[in-house]
Design a protein around this motif. Structure first.
Motif, PDB file in Angstrom:
ATOM      1  N   ALA A  47       0.798  -1.092   0.010  1.00 41.05           N
ATOM      2  CA  ALA A  47      -0.159   0.062  -0.203  1.00 41.05           C
ATOM      3  C   ALA A  47       0.679   1.198  -0.051  1.00 41.05           C
ATOM      4  CB  ALA A  47      -0.819  -0.019   1.162  1.00 41.05           C
ATOM      5  N   ALA A  48       1.982   1.157   0.541  1.00 38.86           N
ATOM      6  CA  ALA A  48       2.753   2.467   0.880  1.00 38.86           C
ATOM      7  C   ALA A  48       3.581   2.650  -0.501  1.00 38.86           C
ATOM      8  CB  ALA A  48       3.696   2.238   2.068  1.00 38.86           C
ATOM      9  N   VAL A  49       3.987   1.521  -1.182  1.00 39.94           N
ATOM     10  CA  VAL A  49       4.698   1.802  -2.475  1.00 39.94           C
ATOM     11  C   VAL A  49       3.654   1.985  -3.814  1.00 39.94           C
ATOM     12  CG1 VAL A  49       6.058   0.695  -3.982  1.00 39.94           C
ATOM     13  CG2 VAL A  49       6.532   0.607  -1.569  1.00 39.94           C
ATOM     14  N   VAL A  50       2.676   1.243  -3.831  1.00 41.49           N
ATOM     15  CA  VAL A  50       1.917   1.306  -5.086  1.00 41.49           C
ATOM     16  C   VAL A  50       0.840   2.509  -4.900  1.00 41.49           C
ATOM     17  CG1 VAL A  50       0.310   0.091  -6.425  1.00 41.49           C
ATOM     18  CG2 VAL A  50       2.193  -1.079  -5.520  1.00 41.49           C
ATOM     19  N   GLY A  51       0.404   2.656  -3.843  1.00 42.54           N
ATOM     20  CA  GLY A  51      -0.665   3.764  -3.605  1.00 42.54           C
ATOM     21  C   GLY A  51      -0.253   5.028  -4.092  1.00 42.54           C
ATOM     22  N   PRO A  52       0.922   5.609  -3.512  1.00 42.72           N
ATOM     23  CA  PRO A  52       1.260   6.992  -3.813  1.00 42.72           C
ATOM     24  C   PRO A  52       1.557   7.160  -5.271  1.00 42.72           C
ATOM     25  CG  PRO A  52       2.214   6.532  -1.722  1.00 42.72           C
ATOM     26  CD  PRO A  52       1.598   5.136  -2.332  1.00 42.72           C
ATOM     27  N   ILE A  53       2.090   6.134  -5.988  1.00 37.69           N
ATOM     28  CA  ILE A  53       2.481   5.843  -7.440  1.00 37.69           C
ATOM     29  C   ILE A  53       1.180   6.158  -8.248  1.00 37.69           C
ATOM     30  CG2 ILE A  53       3.308   4.934  -9.200  1.00 37.69           C
ATOM     31  CD1 ILE A  53       5.351   3.515  -7.179  1.00 37.69           C
ATOM     32  N   GLU A  54       0.240   5.491  -7.721  1.00 36.02           N
ATOM     33  CA  GLU A  54      -1.009   5.452  -8.684  1.00 36.02           C
ATOM     34  C   GLU A  54      -1.861   6.375  -8.159  1.00 36.02           C
ATOM     35  OE1 GLU A  54      -1.765   3.189 -11.064  1.00 36.02           O
ATOM     36  OE2 GLU A  54       0.153   2.308 -11.251  1.00 36.02           O
ATOM     37  N   TRP A  91      -3.609   6.646  -5.540  1.00 32.80           N
ATOM     38  CA  TRP A  91      -4.840   6.079  -4.573  1.00 32.80           C
ATOM     39  C   TRP A  91      -5.055   6.614  -3.235  1.00 32.80           C
ATOM     40  CZ3 TRP A  91      -3.261   0.516  -6.276  1.00 32.80           C
ATOM     41  CH2 TRP A  91      -3.584   0.221  -7.685  1.00 32.80           C
ATOM     42  N   THR A  92      -6.193   6.469  -2.705  1.00 33.07           N
ATOM     43  CA  THR A  92      -6.311   7.029  -1.434  1.00 33.07           C
ATOM     44  C   THR A  92      -5.596   5.782  -0.387  1.00 33.07           C
ATOM     45  OG1 THR A  92      -8.632   5.747  -0.985  1.00 33.07           O
ATOM     46  CG2 THR A  92      -8.492   8.114  -1.808  1.00 33.07           C
ATOM     47  N   PRO A  93      -5.323   5.943   0.959  1.00 33.39           N
ATOM     48  CA  PRO A  93      -4.973   4.993   1.668  1.00 33.39           C
ATOM     49  C   PRO A  93      -5.901   3.797   1.927  1.00 33.39           C
ATOM     50  CG  PRO A  93      -4.482   7.078   2.599  1.00 33.39           C
ATOM     51  CD  PRO A  93      -5.425   7.405   1.766  1.00 33.39           C
ATOM     52  N   MET A  94      -6.932   4.079   1.913  1.00 36.97           N
ATOM     53  CA  MET A  94      -7.843   2.965   1.955  1.00 36.97           C
ATOM     54  C   MET A  94      -7.945   2.187   0.718  1.00 36.97           C
ATOM     55  SD  MET A  94     -10.190   1.354   3.760  1.00 36.97           S
ATOM     56  CE  MET A  94     -10.627   2.645   4.992  1.00 36.97           C
ATOM     57  N   GLU A  95      -7.823   2.584  -0.508  1.00 39.94           N
ATOM     58  CA  GLU A  95      -7.832   1.915  -1.728  1.00 39.94           C
ATOM     59  C   GLU A  95      -6.583   1.270  -1.837  1.00 39.94           C
ATOM     60  OE1 GLU A  95     -10.470   5.041  -4.631  1.00 39.94           O
ATOM     61  OE2 GLU A  95      -8.264   5.001  -4.673  1.00 39.94           O
ATOM     62  N   ALA A  96      -5.469   1.850  -1.239  1.00 38.34           N
ATOM     63  CA  ALA A  96      -4.238   1.175  -1.504  1.00 38.34           C
ATOM     64  C   ALA A  96      -4.017   0.117  -0.611  1.00 38.34           C
ATOM     65  CB  ALA A  96      -3.160   2.129  -1.080  1.00 38.34           C
ATOM     66  N   THR A 152      -1.113   0.794 -13.059  1.00 35.80           N
ATOM     67  CA  THR A 152      -0.949   1.221 -14.525  1.00 35.80           C
ATOM     68  C   THR A 152       0.267   2.060 -14.874  1.00 35.80           C
ATOM     69  OG1 THR A 152      -2.051   3.397 -14.107  1.00 35.80           O
ATOM     70  CG2 THR A 152      -3.318   1.543 -15.021  1.00 35.80           C
ATOM     71  N   LYS A 153       0.872   2.441 -13.717  1.00 34.25           N
ATOM     72  CA  LYS A 153       2.171   3.365 -14.075  1.00 34.25           C
ATOM     73  C   LYS A 153       3.607   2.097 -14.052  1.00 34.25           C
ATOM     74  CE  LYS A 153      -0.027   7.189 -13.471  1.00 34.25           C
ATOM     75  NZ  LYS A 153       0.233   8.005 -12.080  1.00 34.25           N
TER      76      LYS A 153
END
Length: 205
Positions: free
Chosen positions: A70-77, A79-84, A103-104
């Motif tokens: 969640a910490a790596v992919v969430g900020p790149i994409e 997303w919100t923390p919940m989504e990540a 997608t990135k």
């Protein structure tokens, strides 16, 4: 090549000397390092020797991988923390709904090289741990059943022995009583014997 090896050896010795000088100048680092090592050893013993520690040893890698994904992919994409966290759980458990997809390029490479292989490895480890726990519980249950059946058979055997002993004591008491009174226990002739005596002309008195 020999020169490179010699240079690496010199740099290694220099680094160790500098580290020893730093520890010598600041002794609290040595104390803090020893304290951390001791606490780590105690924590490892706790994870290996207790039921709660073994459960925690399975839960901690699971939570760590969820938070890492969640910490790596969430900020790149974006997303919100919940989504990540949701995407990380779905991917880690190999469910894969497909509603959130990286997608990135950076997140795709991270998932391909590290996260998905790690999730597969962890899932295999988790299933092996579950199977081992089930086998241990089954062995405990079988041992408990065997102990109960053994105790039941021992109680039945003891009850039969007490009953047989009481019967023998009653027979012995009755025999002793008849001997002390001088009585003879009469025997009753069977109807067949009476008919044979009448046919032969003798009367049984």
């Amino acid at each position: 090549r020999e020169g490179d090896d010699g240079g690496m050896a010199r740099r290694r010795r220099q680094f160790m000397n500098e580290l020893e000088d730093l520890v010598r100048e600041q002794p609290f680092l040595d104390v803090a390092l020893d304290y951390c090592i001791d606490r780590f050893k105690e924590f490892r013993v706790y994870l290996q020797s207790t039921k709660s520690g073994r459960a925690l040893g399975v839960a901690l890698p699971f939570l760590g991988l969820i938070l890492l994904g969640a910490a790596v992919v969430g900020p790149i994409e974006g997303w919100t923390p919940m989504e990540a966290v949701y995407w990380s759980i779905v991917t880690l458990t190999t469910v894969g709904y497909g509603d959130l997809v990286p997608t990135k390029d950076a997140s795709v490479w991270f998932c391909t090289v590290f996260f998905i292989p790690s999730s597969l490895f962890f899932l295999s480890f988790f299933l092996a741990h579950v199977a081992k726990s089930y086998i241990q519980l089954h062995a405990i249950h079988v041992t408990r059943l065997e102990r109960g059946m053994r105790q039941k058979l021992e109680r039945q055997r003891a009850l039969a022995e007490r009953s047989e002993r009481a019967k023998r004591n009653a027979n012995a008491t009755a025999a002793n009583t008849s001997d002390s009174n001088g009585e003879i226990v009469p025997t009753t002739a069977s109807p067949k014997d009476s008919n044979d005596d009448e046919e032969s002309g003798f009367t049984t008195i």
